[in-house]
Write a protein that holds these residues in place. Structure first.
Motif, short mmCIF file in Angstrom:
data_model
loop_
_atom_site.label_atom_id
_atom_site.label_comp_id
_atom_site.label_asym_id
_atom_site.label_seq_id
_atom_site.Cartn_x
_atom_site.Cartn_y
_atom_site.Cartn_z
N PRO A 4 -17.55 14.51 48.45
CA PRO A 4 -17.79 14.81 46.95
C PRO A 4 -16.27 14.54 46.33
N VAL A 5 -16.21 14.26 44.93
CA VAL A 5 -15.27 13.93 44.25
C VAL A 5 -14.21 15.14 44.33
N ARG A 6 -14.75 16.15 44.20
CA ARG A 6 -14.03 17.47 43.89
C ARG A 6 -13.74 18.06 45.06
N SER A 7 -14.03 17.62 46.29
CA SER A 7 -13.49 18.15 47.65
C SER A 7 -12.24 17.81 47.99
N GLY A 8 -11.43 18.72 48.83
CA GLY A 8 -10.24 18.22 49.12
C GLY A 8 -9.94 17.02 50.10
N ASP A 9 -9.16 17.25 51.23
CA ASP A 9 -8.93 16.08 52.06
C ASP A 9 -10.39 15.56 52.83
N ALA A 10 -10.51 14.56 53.23
CA ALA A 10 -11.81 13.83 53.86
C ALA A 10 -11.89 14.79 54.94
N SER A 11 -12.98 14.69 55.60
CA SER A 11 -13.27 15.27 56.84
C SER A 11 -13.92 14.09 57.80
N ILE A 12 -13.55 14.14 58.99
CA ILE A 12 -13.95 13.04 59.86
C ILE A 12 -15.43 13.46 60.23
N LEU A 13 -15.87 14.58 60.09
CA LEU A 13 -17.14 15.07 60.38
C LEU A 13 -18.15 14.48 59.47
N ALA A 14 -17.59 14.21 58.06
CA ALA A 14 -18.40 14.12 56.84
C ALA A 14 -18.78 12.65 56.91
N HIS A 15 -19.61 12.43 57.90
CA HIS A 15 -20.60 10.97 57.87
C HIS A 15 -21.90 11.34 58.20
N ASN A 16 -22.72 10.42 57.63
CA ASN A 16 -24.18 10.73 57.85
C ASN A 16 -24.77 9.17 57.70
N VAL A 17 -26.43 9.50 57.87
CA VAL A 17 -27.11 8.18 57.78
C VAL A 17 -28.46 8.85 57.10
N TYR A 18 -28.95 8.03 56.21
CA TYR A 18 -30.35 8.39 55.35
C TYR A 18 -31.12 7.53 55.79
N TRP A 19 -32.08 8.17 56.63
CA TRP A 19 -32.96 7.24 57.41
C TRP A 19 -34.64 7.72 56.88
N LEU A 20 -35.35 6.83 56.05
CA LEU A 20 -36.70 6.92 55.84
C LEU A 20 -37.44 6.52 56.93
N ALA A 21 -37.70 7.24 57.76
CA ALA A 21 -38.41 6.78 59.04
C ALA A 21 -39.89 6.12 58.65
N ASP A 22 -40.38 5.20 59.62
CA ASP A 22 -41.55 4.59 59.15
C ASP A 22 -42.73 5.37 59.51
N ASP A 23 -44.04 4.89 59.28
CA ASP A 23 -45.21 5.90 59.34
C ASP A 23 -45.53 5.95 61.07
N GLU A 24 -45.20 4.98 61.66
CA GLU A 24 -45.27 5.04 63.21
C GLU A 24 -44.70 6.37 63.65
N ILE A 25 -43.26 6.18 63.43
CA ILE A 25 -42.69 7.45 63.94
C ILE A 25 -42.96 8.96 63.43
N ASN A 26 -43.33 8.77 61.78
CA ASN A 26 -43.89 10.18 61.44
C ASN A 26 -45.01 10.68 61.99
N GLY A 27 -45.96 9.84 62.04
CA GLY A 27 -47.05 10.06 62.68
C GLY A 27 -47.41 10.54 64.05
N THR A 28 -46.52 9.95 64.92
CA THR A 28 -46.37 10.25 66.30
C THR A 28 -45.90 11.84 66.50
N ILE A 29 -44.71 12.07 65.66
CA ILE A 29 -44.33 13.42 65.76
C ILE A 29 -44.90 14.55 64.95
N PHE A 30 -45.65 14.09 63.96
CA PHE A 30 -46.66 15.07 63.19
C PHE A 30 -47.75 15.17 64.21
N GLU A 31 -48.25 14.50 64.99
CA GLU A 31 -49.57 14.67 65.92
C GLU A 31 -49.12 15.51 66.84
N ARG A 32 -47.78 15.63 67.42
CA ARG A 32 -47.45 16.64 68.45
C ARG A 32 -46.94 17.97 68.03
N CYS A 33 -46.72 18.11 66.72
CA CYS A 33 -46.33 19.28 66.02
C CYS A 33 -47.28 19.88 65.29
#
Length: 330
Positions: A293-322
């Protein structure tokens, strides 16, 4: 000046902060509402808005006036009152209780925030989800509680206002607003990798080409504004293979309730270790992006991510198990 020719300190502080024509003027000053210079992601550097010396003088002057409130109604300070009122109006979220609570939390006025929240409960007003999330974030209880004990009481008031049924009764005498529970520990064997599932990472041909970009949000448009864009990826069907039928030797999927947190539970053994490694390999192939964020201080080496919109095949398999362990409705 007095007989010695020395100007009193009080007058010197005021005259340093405000031009004499501004202080004595009977007409309100004209404020410059033009946008500030865009220097980075739609925000201007504070030193380009006001110099460090002018800012220090303004803070010193206003701090001095706090101890001289009996003179605040003097017509000599009319222009100053007008400027402060305009500044407050420009930065205020609103006159509603929700807006006043937001302003108080942003400024660290926790006692006033608690007062506003109590008034909301009396009027049976429930904040919207966005306001609730913003309040909890502004409280930052985890990092400020030792310095400001009132923060926990504020967080307690927020929860009682957002969901009165969740927290019933007043805190017990002498315990404070938070009742501390023993640390919850996962059951023995939770998350352990069996010998048969060990080995290296199974990439199985998963690469960046198995993902497509479905949305990109510019950093200045994110909330809060960020130095970096937000990129959302969507996996193509079959990018990450999950077993359709679990092996008979696979550990049973189990549900574990978390004591002290109503409705909270963990589910173990949903994915096999090899499936977890495939998922990790997939996101590493796409690559993690920095997030600061712009208002934050020094950059953190941990502040990295991936936004993944999983496909129906993955979502469906995990949902069936849970699904056996999930509530029918939320």
């Amino acid at each position: 000046k007095d007989d010695s020719g020395v100007q009193p300190k009080r007058s010197r502080v005021v005259s340093n902060a405000f031009d004499s024509s501004l202080v004595s003027s009977s007409s309100p000053p004209q404020l410059d509402n033009s946008p500030s210079k865009d220097t980075h992601n739609g925000t201007a550097k504070t030193e380009e808005i006001i110099s460090e010396e002018d800012l220090s003088t303004a803070v010193r002057t206003l701090s001095h006036m706090v101890g001289q409130v009996e003179h605040w109604s003097d017509k000599r300070f009319k222009a100053l009152r007008t400027v402060l009122h305009s500044l407050n109006s420009a930065t205020s979220t609103g006159t509603s209780l929700t807006g006043q609570t937001s302003d108080a939390l942003r400024d660290g006025r926790y006692h006033f925030a608690v007062y506003c929240l109590a008034e909301m409960r009396a009027r049976r007003q429930v904040p919207k989800l966005g306001a609730l999330q913003r309040w909890v974030r502004d409280c930052d209880a985890a990092s400020t509680v030792n310095e400001y004990p009132i923060v926990l009481r504020t967080l307690d008031a927020i929860v009682r206002t957002a969901d009165p049924a969740l927290v019933t009764g007043a805190p017990a005498a002498g315990t404070g607003p938070v009742r501390r529970l023993p640390d919850w520990r996962a059951p023995e064997g939770f998350g352990e990798v069996s010998e048969s599932e060990g080995g290296g990472v199974l990439k199985e041909g998963v690469g960046a080409e198995d993902f497509v970009v479905v949305h990109r949000e510019k950093g200045e448009n994110r909330r809060p504004p960020n130095h970096f864009d937000a990129v959302i990826y969507h996996s193509k069907p079959g990018a990450v293979k999950l077993a359709t039928n679990r092996a008979a030797t696979s550990p049973a999927i189990s549900k574990h309730s978390v004591p002290g947190v109503p409705g909270c539970f963990a589910i173990s053994n949903v994915l096999s270790p090899s499936e977890c490694r495939r998922i990790i390999a997939a996101v590493e192939a796409v690559g993690f992006s920095p997030d600061q964020p712009v208002r934050s201080g020094d950059a953190s080496i941990l502040a990295h991510n991936v936004y993944w919109l999983a496909d129906d095949e993955i979502n469906g398999t995990i949902f069936e198990r849970c699904k056996t362990f999930l509530p029918r409705s939320v």
